[in-house]
Design an enzyme around this catalytic site. Structure first.
Site, PDB file in Angstrom:
ATOM      1  N   GLU A   1       0.813  -1.217   0.000  1.00 21.27           N
ATOM      2  CA  GLU A   1       0.000   0.000   0.000  1.00 21.27           C
ATOM      3  C   GLU A   1       0.844   1.263   0.000  1.00 21.27           C
ATOM      4  OE1 GLU A   1      -2.472   0.033   3.468  1.00 21.27           O
ATOM      5  OE2 GLU A   1      -3.013  -2.066   3.203  1.00 21.27           O
TER       6      GLU A   1
ATOM      7  N   CYS B   1       3.043   8.279   1.657  1.00 21.75           N
ATOM      8  CA  CYS B   1       3.454   7.316   2.680  1.00 21.75           C
ATOM      9  C   CYS B   1       3.729   6.003   1.963  1.00 21.75           C
ATOM     10  CB  CYS B   1       2.301   7.175   3.683  1.00 21.75           C
ATOM     11  SG  CYS B   1       2.578   5.898   4.899  1.00 21.75           S
TER      12      CYS B   1
ATOM     13  N   CYS C   1       4.958  -7.563   7.968  1.00 24.01           N
ATOM     14  CA  CYS C   1       5.953  -7.057   8.927  1.00 24.01           C
ATOM     15  C   CYS C   1       6.206  -8.137   9.971  1.00 24.01           C
ATOM     16  CB  CYS C   1       5.454  -5.782   9.607  1.00 24.01           C
ATOM     17  SG  CYS C   1       6.705  -5.062  10.715  1.00 24.01           S
TER      18      CYS C   1
ATOM     19  N   CYS D   1       3.607  -5.700  16.240  1.00 21.46           N
ATOM     20  CA  CYS D   1       3.018  -4.806  17.247  1.00 21.46           C
ATOM     21  C   CYS D   1       1.541  -5.194  17.374  1.00 21.46           C
ATOM     22  CB  CYS D   1       3.175  -3.345  16.826  1.00 21.46           C
ATOM     23  SG  CYS D   1       4.898  -2.886  16.602  1.00 21.46           S
TER      24      CYS D   1
ATOM     25  N   CYS E   1      -1.379  -3.454  15.243  1.00 16.94           N
ATOM     26  CA  CYS E   1      -1.139  -3.084  13.846  1.00 16.94           C
ATOM     27  C   CYS E   1      -1.599  -4.161  12.862  1.00 16.94           C
ATOM     28  CB  CYS E   1       0.360  -2.813  13.681  1.00 16.94           C
ATOM     29  SG  CYS E   1       0.835  -2.430  11.991  1.00 16.94           S
TER      30      CYS E   1
ATOM     31  N   GLU F   1       8.744  -2.656   8.480  1.00 19.54           N
ATOM     32  CA  GLU F   1       9.686  -1.918   9.337  1.00 19.54           C
ATOM     33  C   GLU F   1      10.856  -1.481   8.441  1.00 19.54           C
ATOM     34  OE1 GLU F   1      10.203  -0.486  12.381  1.00 19.54           O
ATOM     35  OE2 GLU F   1      12.120  -0.068  11.428  1.00 19.54           O
TER      36      GLU F   1
ATOM     37  N   HIS G   1       4.667   5.077  21.367  1.00 17.26           N
ATOM     38  CA  HIS G   1       3.393   4.502  21.822  1.00 17.26           C
ATOM     39  C   HIS G   1       3.343   4.113  23.292  1.00 17.26           C
ATOM     40  CE1 HIS G   1       2.991   4.671  17.608  1.00 17.26           C
ATOM     41  NE2 HIS G   1       3.289   3.444  17.304  1.00 17.26           N
TER      42      HIS G   1
ATOM     43  N   ASN H   1      -6.600   3.931  15.021  1.00 17.64           N
ATOM     44  CA  ASN H   1      -7.554   3.509  13.994  1.00 17.64           C
ATOM     45  C   ASN H   1      -7.930   2.063  14.251  1.00 17.64           C
ATOM     46  OD1 ASN H   1      -8.380   5.166  11.737  1.00 17.64           O
ATOM     47  ND2 ASN H   1      -6.201   5.410  11.305  1.00 17.64           N
TER      48      ASN H   1
ATOM     49  N   CYS I   1      -1.636   1.694   8.340  1.00 14.59           N
ATOM     50  CA  CYS I   1      -0.933   0.832   7.393  1.00 14.59           C
ATOM     51  C   CYS I   1      -1.401  -0.615   7.470  1.00 14.59           C
ATOM     52  CB  CYS I   1       0.566   0.929   7.621  1.00 14.59           C
ATOM     53  SG  CYS I   1       1.092   0.408   9.259  1.00 14.59           S
TER      54      CYS I   1
HETATM   55  N1  SAH Z   1       7.234  -0.020  11.072  1.00 13.59           N
HETATM   56  C1  SAH Z   1       7.392   1.370  11.165  1.00 13.59           C
HETATM   57  C2  SAH Z   1       6.735   2.144  10.056  1.00 13.59           C
HETATM   58  C3  SAH Z   1       5.391   1.671   9.622  1.00 13.59           C
HETATM   59  S1  SAH Z   1       4.086   1.803  10.792  1.00 13.59           S
HETATM   60  C4  SAH Z   1       6.941   1.865  12.508  1.00 13.59           C
HETATM   61  O1  SAH Z   1       6.351   1.098  13.258  1.00 13.59           O
HETATM   62  O2  SAH Z   1       7.210   3.021  12.804  1.00 13.59           O
HETATM   63  C5  SAH Z   1       3.691   3.532  10.666  1.00 13.59           C
HETATM   64  C6  SAH Z   1       2.967   4.091  11.870  1.00 13.59           C
HETATM   65  O3  SAH Z   1       1.598   3.663  11.882  1.00 13.59           O
HETATM   66  C7  SAH Z   1       3.579   3.655  13.189  1.00 13.59           C
HETATM   67  O4  SAH Z   1       3.726   4.736  14.059  1.00 13.59           O
HETATM   68  C8  SAH Z   1       2.533   2.680  13.666  1.00 13.59           C
HETATM   69  O5  SAH Z   1       2.625   2.480  15.026  1.00 13.59           O
HETATM   70  C9  SAH Z   1       1.257   3.320  13.192  1.00 13.59           C
HETATM   71  N2  SAH Z   1       0.083   2.444  13.236  1.00 13.59           N
HETATM   72  C10 SAH Z   1       0.025   1.119  13.044  1.00 13.59           C
HETATM   73  N3  SAH Z   1      -1.241   0.673  13.189  1.00 13.59           N
HETATM   74  C11 SAH Z   1      -1.993   1.741  13.512  1.00 13.59           C
HETATM   75  C12 SAH Z   1      -3.382   1.933  13.800  1.00 13.59           C
HETATM   76  N4  SAH Z   1      -4.227   0.918  13.763  1.00 13.59           N
HETATM   77  N5  SAH Z   1      -3.805   3.184  14.076  1.00 13.59           N
HETATM   78  C13 SAH Z   1      -2.951   4.241  14.065  1.00 13.59           C
HETATM   79  N6  SAH Z   1      -1.642   4.121  13.806  1.00 13.59           N
HETATM   80  C14 SAH Z   1      -1.159   2.894  13.526  1.00 13.59           C
HETATM   81 FE1  SF4 Z   2       5.524  -3.456  11.879  1.00 13.76          FE
HETATM   82 FE2  SF4 Z   2       5.422  -0.790  12.317  1.00 13.76          FE
HETATM   83 FE3  SF4 Z   2       3.169  -2.300  12.283  1.00 13.76          FE
HETATM   84 FE4  SF4 Z   2       4.899  -2.548  14.315  1.00 13.76          FE
HETATM   85  S1  SF4 Z   2       3.709  -0.716  13.759  1.00 13.76           S
HETATM   86  S2  SF4 Z   2       3.911  -4.258  13.184  1.00 13.76           S
HETATM   87  S3  SF4 Z   2       6.852  -2.297  13.254  1.00 13.76           S
HETATM   88  S4  SF4 Z   2       4.539  -1.928  10.565  1.00 13.76           S
END
Ligand code: SAH
Ligand code: SF4
Length: 392
Positions: A108, A129, A136, A140, A143, A199, A255, A329, A372
């Site tokens: 995406e 973006c 990944c 997390c 996510c 990541e 976070h 989200n 994402c």
């Molecule tokens: N892996 C990297 C970059 C991609 S994630 C990282 O974790 O920084 C990009 C951002 O989107 C991160 O800050 C992540 O924590 C956030 N993110 C992931 N899922 C989310 C959600 N459901 N709502 C809001 N932000 C989210």
């Molecule tokens: Fe991967 Fe970033 Fe999502 Fe964590 S927040 S699972 S590092 S994409």
């Protein structure tokens, strides 16, 4: 756009996986290969103009190159553009693109205009973006990108082409010049955030090569200061990035401001706890002199109580970081919720009182699964439901 009911496996144009895509080459690499083919040096400039200014997606389009050279280039390099599968646009003009890669994987990109096109004004500055991996590995808990695990790293050209492909899509909307019949090929994207799926620092070499191409004047020409790399906290790679000769901006997905909170939602914290992460950030700061951003998703009942603002403010002060609060989200199938507006504002106020520069993001694209990995997940699930069974 392709239908969602069938998935193309390997692009029929891809005959071999060993040929590198031309958009994975630096100018120096291309010049060296052209010299080996006994070509004059101006050919590299011509080819680069076709690729990065005109955004050509076939060798045949490169009309000022002799046919014999085009044929030889084709045997040396792949040119496999990513394909648009699905696009969602939200009311405030944030647009989300789902692409399929040559191996059928989905990734995406999200296009965010700087000034939403209110009252008919068209915004000219756009941020894209971009994704760096398929899936990944960091898992997390909140996510969508990590839900189905990690599939593979993106190649440099698959990162670079997300920018070119969005600009190709934008070109298609333009009206051709009445005299030349050609469409203006001006740049749409001025800023990049490496915050899509994956990541970024776990795909370090391919990312850096892609960014070198995106930054170069012969490439896409996006200034390093306009590129923000977001990481969940890979401390050794943050130090490595600090030693590179680029002024990229760094965002840390924090976070949680204590190991206790981070351990609950981000497994990476067990490998690189806050002590190590903050030391790496200090190293980045010392080498780059750049302000770091802390990304802080507000998740109800997990990290949104005003007393968690204190340790966060302490970290932000120490690292001279600004804090970007992001309302969570929702992800289908996961139990987490975004806090109420009042609770979000209370957290922001607590930080501001502690003299921290903080913003509460008004989510653009909340209505289009903006976080994402969500559109990919949805599409993968729809395909799994509609795909014919592979069992005999
Ligand atoms: N892996 C990297 C970059 C991609 S994630 C990282 O974790 O920084 C990009 C951002 O989107 C991160 O800050 C992540 O924590 C956030 N993110 C992931 N899922 C989310 C959600 N459901 N709502 C809001 N932000 C989210
Ligand atoms: Fe991967 Fe970033 Fe999502 Fe964590 S927040 S699972 S590092 S994409």
């Amino acid at each position: 756009m392709t239908s969602l009911t069938s998935r193309t496996a390997v692009d029929p144009g891809v005959s071999s996986s060993v040929r590198a895509d031309i958009r994975s080459q630096t100018k120096e690499e291309l010049e060296a290969q052209l010299a080996a083919l006994k070509q004059p040096s101006f050919r590299a400039d011509q080819i680069l103009r076709w690729i990065y200014q005109r955004r050509a997606t076939s060798w045949d389009a490169m009309s000022n190159l002799p046919k014999t050279l085009r044929d030889r280039l084709q045997t040396h390099f792949a040119l496999r553009p990513i394909k648009l599968v699905r696009k969602q646009g939200s009311r405030d003009t944030t647009q989300k693109f789902l692409w399929s890669l040559a191996d059928g994987s989905f990734i995406e990109s999200v296009l965010i205009p700087a000034n939403p096109a209110l009252y008919g004004d068209v915004s000219d500055r756009h941020t894209l973006c971009v994704s760096t991996q398929v899936g990944c590995a960091y898992g997390c808990r909140f996510c969508a990108s990590g839900l189905d695990g990690w599939k593979r790293n993106l190649l440099p050209d698959e990162i670079v082409d997300q920018i070119l492909a969005v600009e190709r899509w934008n070109d298609e909307q333009k009206t051709p010049d009445t005299e030349t019949g050609q469409k203006p090929a001006d740049r749409l994207i001025s800023n990049l955030v490496i915050m899509g799926m994956g990541e970024p620092l776990a795909n370090y070499d391919n990312l850096l090569k892609a960014l070198r191409i995106l930054n170069a004047p012969w490439g896409v020409g996006i200034g390093a200061r306009k590129i923000t790399i977001s990481t969940s906290g890979l401390a050794p790679q943050i130090r490595k990035l600090a030693d590179e000769p680029f002024q990229f901006r760094l965002a840390i997905s924090l976070h949680g401001a204590t190991d206790e909170t981070r351990n609950k939602i981000m497994p990476v914290n067990r490998k690189y706890p806050l002590k190590e992460l903050t030391a790496a950030c200090e190293y980045y700061l010392a080498h780059k002199g750049k302000m770091i951003t802390f990304e802080y998703i507000l998740i109800a009942g997990v990290n949104d109580s005003p007393d968690q603002a204190k340790p966060l403010a302490h970290l932000a002060q120490r690292l001279n970081a600004k804090v970007n609060l992001i309302p969570y989200n929702r992800v289908e199938g996961l139990p987490w919720e975004r806090p109420s507006d009042e609770r979000q504002r209370a957290f922001l106020n607590a930080l501001t009182k502690l003299k921290i520069t903080a913003t509460l993001r008004v989510e653009k694209g909340h209505d289009i699964d903006a976080a994402c990995g969500q559109l990919r997940l949805k599409t993968e699930r729809e395909l799994a439901e509609t795909a014919p069974s592979t069992k005999p």
